[in-house]
Enzyme design. Structure first.
Site, mmCIF file in Angstrom:
data_model
loop_
_atom_site.group_PDB
_atom_site.id
_atom_site.type_symbol
_atom_site.label_atom_id
_atom_site.label_comp_id
_atom_site.label_asym_id
_atom_site.label_seq_id
_atom_site.Cartn_x
_atom_site.Cartn_y
_atom_site.Cartn_z
ATOM 1 N N GLU A 1 0.845 -1.173 0.000
ATOM 2 C CA GLU A 1 0.000 0.000 0.000
ATOM 3 C C GLU A 1 0.884 1.226 0.000
ATOM 4 O O GLU A 1 1.907 1.263 0.679
ATOM 5 C CB GLU A 1 -0.883 -0.001 1.250
ATOM 6 C CG GLU A 1 -1.866 -1.146 1.225
ATOM 7 C CD GLU A 1 -2.829 -1.103 2.386
ATOM 8 O OE1 GLU A 1 -3.862 -1.767 2.300
ATOM 9 O OE2 GLU A 1 -2.570 -0.395 3.364
ATOM 10 N N CYS B 1 4.097 8.498 0.839
ATOM 11 C CA CYS B 1 4.605 7.600 1.864
ATOM 12 C C CYS B 1 5.012 6.300 1.160
ATOM 13 O O CYS B 1 4.175 5.598 0.614
ATOM 14 C CB CYS B 1 3.491 7.364 2.886
ATOM 15 S SG CYS B 1 3.988 6.381 4.280
ATOM 16 N N CYS C 1 6.918 -6.670 7.238
ATOM 17 C CA CYS C 1 8.066 -6.173 8.003
ATOM 18 C C CYS C 1 8.444 -7.208 9.040
ATOM 19 O O CYS C 1 7.574 -7.875 9.612
ATOM 20 C CB CYS C 1 7.722 -4.853 8.693
ATOM 21 S SG CYS C 1 9.109 -4.146 9.606
ATOM 22 N N CYS D 1 7.012 -4.719 15.723
ATOM 23 C CA CYS D 1 6.549 -3.712 16.692
ATOM 24 C C CYS D 1 5.091 -3.995 17.069
ATOM 25 O O CYS D 1 4.255 -4.289 16.211
ATOM 26 C CB CYS D 1 6.688 -2.308 16.113
ATOM 27 S SG CYS D 1 8.381 -1.931 15.631
ATOM 28 N N CYS E 1 1.936 -1.986 15.491
ATOM 29 C CA CYS E 1 1.945 -1.747 14.040
ATOM 30 C C CYS E 1 1.267 -2.880 13.288
ATOM 31 O O CYS E 1 1.552 -4.058 13.516
ATOM 32 C CB CYS E 1 3.384 -1.606 13.565
ATOM 33 S SG CYS E 1 3.530 -1.432 11.781
ATOM 34 N N CYS F 1 -0.949 6.079 9.616
ATOM 35 C CA CYS F 1 0.259 5.397 10.091
ATOM 36 C C CYS F 1 -0.081 4.096 10.787
ATOM 37 O O CYS F 1 -0.954 4.057 11.642
ATOM 38 C CB CYS F 1 1.004 6.252 11.100
ATOM 39 S SG CYS F 1 1.669 7.734 10.396
#
Ligand code: SAH
Ligand code: SF4
Length: 348
Positions: free
Chosen positions: A91, A104, A111, A115, A118, A335
């Site tokens: 995305e 962005c 990933c 975290c 996230c 975010c």
């Protein structure tokens, strides 16, 4: 599979040309065709010799990612899905402003950093993006914007940890910064990292590229940060801060420290004061990011009042601090909301 010409740096092009006994100046012509004129076929590159054109066509493709889906938020934020040759998607988020536009950019599908706050982390790392796929997002975004609006700012804050995909990050930056090509200014490119200390040092010593640096801090003690960001186990908070303190910044340059505000976890006054102490002596600015809630994540957004209080403690003690306005929330573009289970929708 043939490599994508759009992911080749000028150095790589020159090398290829020299191996194939072709004049080095053609590198500049190719770059001009690809990035200034927006040419997407070898035949159109009319100032290259026929022999060179057919040699290029035999060895490279010119491939943009395809646009799998795009959604425009009420606030004008455009979220789109970039699909690559193997069907994998990332995305990308295009933030539109009155006078400029910001993309962005993602560097990985998923990933590996894990975290806790996230959404991308929940996918794990699917794969790295190569340089052509990173640059491709920028070209696609520019295409979506159209010829009258220019993308000016790039933030590497999409899916993935940029420094975990170091070589492709560097190559993509070389291409984006090349003054004969896309000609981005390094001051308008921000690379955001979860704090891989060695890579930060290496990046600063890089001679071919520069960019602004943002560190996702999110915790003010080793213990607090480690709970939220497992990457802290190997990259101790103290070392990270010391590394930042020693980076030889340019005049007027500051390091951005991103700090996520999770209700009752990171948004207390004590943490705010600790944050000030931690960043003492660093040319820093803080970007506070109120948590964007997600049903899959065990945190809550802070109240507006808490956010203001936290910010006031920082600014009251002389630390520059802004609050990131959440944008595109209604289309899941804010975010930490980025995760792409391959969507079946193909257009809208
Ligand atoms: N991997 C890099 C860049 C992408 S994440 C990094 O971590 O820096 C970009 C920013 O989004 C980070 O600062 C991260 O802390 C923040 N973020 C992640 N999940 C979030 C969420 N749910 N709400 C608000 N911000 C989030
Ligand atoms: Fe990865 Fe950044 Fe999300 Fe952490 S915040 S899991 S490093 S994308």
């Amino acid at each position: 599979v043939k490599p994508n010409l759009l992911g080749q740096t000028e150095d790589q092009l020159r090398q290829w040309l020299s191996v194939h006994k072709k004049p080095g100046f053609a590198a500049q012509q190719i770059i001009d065709w690809l990035y200034v004129k927006g040419c997407r076929s070898f035949e159109e590159m009319s100032n290259l010799s026929k022999a060179l054109r057919s040699e290029l066509a035999a060895q490279f493709t010119i491939d943009l990612p395809s646009l799998a889906l795009s959604q425009t938020s009420r606030d004008g934020t455009v979220k789109f899905l970039c699909e690559f040759g193997d069907g994998k998607q990332v995305e990308s988020v295009l933030l539109t402003h009155e006078d400029h536009h910001t993309l962005c950019v993602s560097t990985q599908v998923g990933c590996a950093m894990g975290c806790k706050f996230c959404r991308t982390a929940t996918m794990g790392l699917v794969r790295h993006l190569d340089a052509s796929e990173i640059v491709g997002q920028v070209l696609l975004a520019q295409q979506i914007l159209g010829p009258d609006k220019r993308l000016r700012n790039l933030v590497f804050m999409g899916m993935g940890e940029p420094f975990h995909n170091y070589d492709n990050l560097i190559r993509s930056l070389e291409i984006l910064l090349n003054p004969k090509g896309l000609d981005y200014s390094w001051r308008r490119i921000t690379v955001s990292t979860s704090g891989l200390t060695e890579a930060i040092v290496r990046f600063w010593e890089e001679t071919s590229v520069k960019a602004m640096l943002a560190i996702s801090l999110n915790g003010v003690t080793q213990e607090a940060r480690q709970l939220l960001m497992p990457v802290t186990k190997k990259n101790h908070l103290e070392d990270l801060i010391e590394t930042c303190r020693q980076l030889p910044l340019e005049k007027r340059q500051r390091i951005t420290f991103e700090y996520i505000l999770l209700a009752d976890v990171t948004d207390d006054a004590k943490s705010a004061k600790q944050l000030v102490a931690l960043l003492n002596g660093i040319k820093a600015k803080v970007n506070l990011i109120p948590f964007n809630p997600d049903p899959a994540l065990p945190f809550k957004a802070p109240s507006a009042e808490k956010v203001r209080e936290f910010q006031n403690i920082l600014t009251g003690r002389g630390l520059l601090a802004t609050v990131r306005k959440s944008r595109g929330q209604d289309v899941g573009a804010a975010c930490g909301q980025l995760a792409s289970e391959n969507q079946t929708v193909t257009s809208n």
